[in-house]
Scaffold this motif. Structure first.
Motif, mmCIF file in Angstrom:
data_model
loop_
_atom_site.group_PDB
_atom_site.id
_atom_site.type_symbol
_atom_site.label_atom_id
_atom_site.label_comp_id
_atom_site.label_asym_id
_atom_site.label_seq_id
_atom_site.Cartn_x
_atom_site.Cartn_y
_atom_site.Cartn_z
ATOM 1 N N TYR A 156 -30.609 47.974 -30.335
ATOM 2 C CA TYR A 156 -29.286 48.541 -30.668
ATOM 3 C C TYR A 156 -29.420 49.697 -31.662
ATOM 4 O O TYR A 156 -28.668 50.678 -31.572
ATOM 5 N N LEU A 157 -30.370 49.615 -32.586
ATOM 6 C CA LEU A 157 -30.585 50.735 -33.520
ATOM 7 C C LEU A 157 -31.013 51.978 -32.743
ATOM 8 O O LEU A 157 -30.552 53.095 -33.024
ATOM 9 N N ASP A 158 -31.876 51.769 -31.738
ATOM 10 C CA ASP A 158 -32.326 52.898 -30.910
ATOM 11 C C ASP A 158 -31.173 53.511 -30.116
ATOM 12 O O ASP A 158 -31.230 54.679 -29.726
ATOM 13 N N GLN A 159 -30.145 52.722 -29.853
ATOM 14 C CA GLN A 159 -28.969 53.233 -29.127
ATOM 15 C C GLN A 159 -27.964 53.881 -30.082
ATOM 16 O O GLN A 159 -26.881 54.277 -29.664
ATOM 17 N N GLY A 160 -28.273 53.899 -31.385
ATOM 18 C CA GLY A 160 -27.404 54.558 -32.352
ATOM 19 C C GLY A 160 -26.343 53.662 -32.973
ATOM 20 O O GLY A 160 -25.443 54.150 -33.664
ATOM 21 N N TYR A 161 -26.424 52.357 -32.722
ATOM 22 C CA TYR A 161 -25.454 51.415 -33.320
ATOM 23 C C TYR A 161 -25.727 51.240 -34.806
ATOM 24 O O TYR A 161 -26.860 51.396 -35.271
ATOM 25 N N LYS A 162 -24.703 50.854 -35.555
ATOM 26 C CA LYS A 162 -24.884 50.310 -36.891
ATOM 27 C C LYS A 162 -25.146 48.819 -36.694
ATOM 28 O O LYS A 162 -24.363 48.142 -35.999
ATOM 29 N N VAL A 163 -26.233 48.334 -37.264
ATOM 30 C CA VAL A 163 -26.653 46.954 -37.001
ATOM 31 C C VAL A 163 -26.710 46.158 -38.302
ATOM 32 O O VAL A 163 -27.340 46.576 -39.272
ATOM 33 N N GLY A 164 -26.036 45.010 -38.295
ATOM 34 C CA GLY A 164 -26.143 44.064 -39.406
ATOM 35 C C GLY A 164 -26.972 42.886 -38.945
ATOM 36 O O GLY A 164 -26.815 42.405 -37.815
ATOM 37 N N VAL A 165 -27.875 42.463 -39.792
ATOM 38 C CA VAL A 165 -28.800 41.395 -39.420
ATOM 39 C C VAL A 165 -28.773 40.331 -40.512
ATOM 40 O O VAL A 165 -28.721 40.675 -41.694
ATOM 41 N N CYS A 166 -28.769 39.060 -40.106
ATOM 42 C CA CYS A 166 -28.885 38.043 -41.154
ATOM 43 C C CYS A 166 -29.964 37.031 -40.833
ATOM 44 O O CYS A 166 -30.350 36.839 -39.684
ATOM 45 N N GLY A 167 -30.467 36.423 -41.889
ATOM 46 C CA GLY A 167 -31.479 35.375 -41.799
ATOM 47 C C GLY A 167 -31.633 34.787 -43.187
ATOM 48 O O GLY A 167 -31.056 35.310 -44.146
ATOM 49 N N ARG A 168 -32.418 33.708 -43.273
ATOM 50 C CA ARG A 168 -32.632 33.102 -44.599
ATOM 51 C C ARG A 168 -33.736 33.817 -45.354
ATOM 52 O O ARG A 168 -33.798 33.770 -46.562
ATOM 53 N N ASP A 169 -34.639 34.488 -44.616
ATOM 54 C CA ASP A 169 -35.802 35.101 -45.251
ATOM 55 C C ASP A 169 -35.937 36.552 -44.777
ATOM 56 O O ASP A 169 -36.538 36.831 -43.736
ATOM 57 N N LEU A 170 -35.374 37.473 -45.571
ATOM 58 C CA LEU A 170 -35.345 38.881 -45.150
ATOM 59 C C LEU A 170 -36.723 39.531 -45.210
ATOM 60 O O LEU A 170 -36.931 40.593 -44.607
ATOM 61 N N SER A 171 -37.677 38.878 -45.900
ATOM 62 C CA SER A 171 -39.018 39.473 -45.979
ATOM 63 C C SER A 171 -39.707 39.466 -44.615
ATOM 64 O O SER A 171 -40.729 40.118 -44.425
ATOM 65 N N LYS A 172 -39.130 38.736 -43.652
ATOM 66 C CA LYS A 172 -39.714 38.723 -42.307
ATOM 67 C C LYS A 172 -39.498 40.048 -41.572
ATOM 68 O O LYS A 172 -40.204 40.357 -40.623
ATOM 69 N N VAL A 173 -38.486 40.797 -41.991
ATOM 70 C CA VAL A 173 -38.206 42.070 -41.292
ATOM 71 C C VAL A 173 -39.299 43.076 -41.668
ATOM 72 O O VAL A 173 -39.512 43.357 -42.853
ATOM 73 N N PRO A 174 -40.017 43.604 -40.667
ATOM 74 C CA PRO A 174 -41.122 44.509 -40.987
ATOM 75 C C PRO A 174 -40.649 45.741 -41.776
ATOM 76 O O PRO A 174 -39.592 46.306 -41.476
ATOM 77 N N THR A 175 -41.444 46.117 -42.794
ATOM 78 C CA THR A 175 -41.104 47.271 -43.633
ATOM 79 C C THR A 175 -40.912 48.524 -42.782
ATOM 80 O O THR A 175 -40.016 49.343 -43.052
ATOM 81 N N ALA A 176 -41.751 48.669 -41.752
ATOM 82 C CA ALA A 176 -41.664 49.868 -40.896
ATOM 83 C C ALA A 176 -40.275 49.961 -40.250
ATOM 84 O O ALA A 176 -39.723 51.062 -40.114
ATOM 85 N N VAL A 177 -39.705 48.819 -39.889
ATOM 86 C CA VAL A 177 -38.364 48.818 -39.263
ATOM 87 C C VAL A 177 -37.322 49.226 -40.297
ATOM 88 O O VAL A 177 -36.445 50.056 -40.034
ATOM 89 N N ILE A 178 -37.432 48.653 -41.508
ATOM 90 C CA ILE A 178 -36.457 48.979 -42.565
ATOM 91 C C ILE A 178 -36.518 50.468 -42.888
ATOM 92 O O ILE A 178 -35.485 51.142 -42.998
ATOM 93 N N ASN A 226 -28.894 52.957 -40.724
ATOM 94 C CA ASN A 226 -28.018 52.199 -39.820
ATOM 95 C C ASN A 226 -28.228 50.696 -39.865
ATOM 96 O O ASN A 226 -27.541 49.962 -39.155
ATOM 97 N N LEU A 227 -29.195 50.246 -40.678
ATOM 98 C CA LEU A 227 -29.518 48.808 -40.701
ATOM 99 C C LEU A 227 -29.083 48.179 -42.020
ATOM 100 O O LEU A 227 -29.433 48.652 -43.095
ATOM 101 N N SER A 228 -28.285 47.085 -41.920
ATOM 102 C CA SER A 228 -27.885 46.338 -43.124
ATOM 103 C C SER A 228 -28.418 44.916 -43.020
ATOM 104 O O SER A 228 -28.280 44.278 -41.967
ATOM 105 N N LEU A 229 -29.031 44.458 -44.101
ATOM 106 C CA LEU A 229 -29.627 43.112 -44.097
ATOM 107 C C LEU A 229 -28.820 42.177 -44.980
ATOM 108 O O LEU A 229 -28.420 42.542 -46.082
ATOM 109 N N PHE A 230 -28.605 40.955 -44.499
ATOM 110 C CA PHE A 230 -27.841 39.958 -45.264
ATOM 111 C C PHE A 230 -28.647 38.665 -45.324
ATOM 112 O O PHE A 230 -28.976 38.106 -44.271
ATOM 113 N N GLN A 231 -28.933 38.242 -46.551
ATOM 114 C CA GLN A 231 -29.631 36.964 -46.686
ATOM 115 C C GLN A 231 -28.588 35.857 -46.668
ATOM 116 O O GLN A 231 -27.894 35.617 -47.661
#
Ligand SMILES: NC(=O)c1ccc[n+]([C@@H]2O[C@H](COP(=O)([O-])OP(=O)(O)OC[C@H]3O[C@@H](n4cnc5c(N)ncnc54)[C@H](OP(=O)(O)O)[C@@H]3O)[C@@H](O)[C@H]2O)c1
Length: 248
Positions: A20-42, A48-53
């Protein structure tokens, strides 16, 4: 356009977030452990990416995270957060069963509730559930997981009728085996397994086309319908015969 993905820190949810980020969407993502999201992606999608713990079992916290992300507009909610705790014994483990039902079923209810608070006033949106083919049959040693996904499939089957007049499309995705951290903990074969970015492509198209129940990949769909329609006594014999990776 805005999409919120629960369980977007890993596996299918993360692959969908990237799609969805590649399609130009604003993307909100949640999880208990945000450190799992690769730094390269952030770093790549910073704007366009918002993270919610947030834990999806926390009804109020999830509601406020989704409201904060949406700011009055949410096009798609994808409930991908889910757990499957491997269980090798035939006797049920009720602690694990509680954890699985809490996350996979109550977490999804919380996610849909929070998204609908934004979508209903706008008379539009898509609610997407990542269920599983495991929700169509009772797989040995995975009773709670299968029950959780069966609950999701039937909950969404009702909602897909109830909410359409309100402008809300409800889409259930039932994947076979996808190569993610969830399946990497298994010690049994994974027939017809596919990678998470291929899965995300297919799910994206199913969401675009508002398919009410999308089962994939096709060989798994054929196998699962075969098992679903078998007389139950024959199904039991078949499953006792194959007995994947467990102890009695
Ligand atoms: N992989 C498969 O073969 C397969 C097949 C059919 C269906 N599915 C379903 O697909 C979904 C995603 O699974 P996956 O394979 O991508 O597994 P995964 O890589 O383990 O991802 C699961 C995601 O759910 C999140 N999560 C788990 N419990 C949570 C909670 N209480 N609150 C918030 N987030 C939570 C995890 O994030 P945190 O750890 O950061 O909380 C993670 O982002 C699940 O619902 C699963 O049942 C998977």
């Amino acid at each position: 356009m805005k999409v919120f993905i629960t369980g977007g820190t890993s596996g299918i949810g993360l692959a969908l977030a990237i799609k969805y980020l590649d399609q130009g969407y604003k993307v909100g993502v949640c999880g208990r452990d945000l450190s799992k999201v690769p730094t390269a992606v952030i770093e790549k999608y910073n704007n366009n990416l918002s993270l919610f713990q947030v834990d999806v079992t926390s009804r109020e916290e999830l509601k406020s995270s989704i409201a904060k992300f949406a700011e009055g507009r949410l096009d798609i909610l994808i409930a991908s957060a889910g757990i499957s705790i491997p269980h090798k014994k035939t006797l049920p483990d009720f602690d694990r069963a509680h954890a699985i039902i809490n996350t996979n079923v109550l977490g999804l209810l919380n996610s849909f509730e929070a998204a609908l608070e934004v979508m209903l006033p706008n008379k539009g949106g898509k609610l997407v559930a990542i269920a599983s083919v495991a929700g169509m049959i009772g797989v040995p040693r995975a009773a709670a997981y299968c029950a959780s996904k069966a609950a999701v499939i039937k909950f969404c089957e009702s909602l897909t009728v109830d909410l359409l007049p309100k402008g809300i499309n409800v889409i259930t995705i039932a994947p076979g085996f996808i190569d993610t951290p969830l399946t990497q903990q298994n010690n049994h074969p994974l027939p017809f397994v596919i990678d998470s970015s291929t899965a995300a492509e297919k799910i994206y198209v199913a969401i675009e086309n508002n398919i009410p129940l999308y089962i994939f990949p096709i060989p798994m769909k054929i196998l699962i319908y075969f098992l679903y329609f078998l007389p139950r006594w024959l199904y039991r014999r078949f499953m006792m015969f194959i007995q994947w990776g467990g102890e009695s």
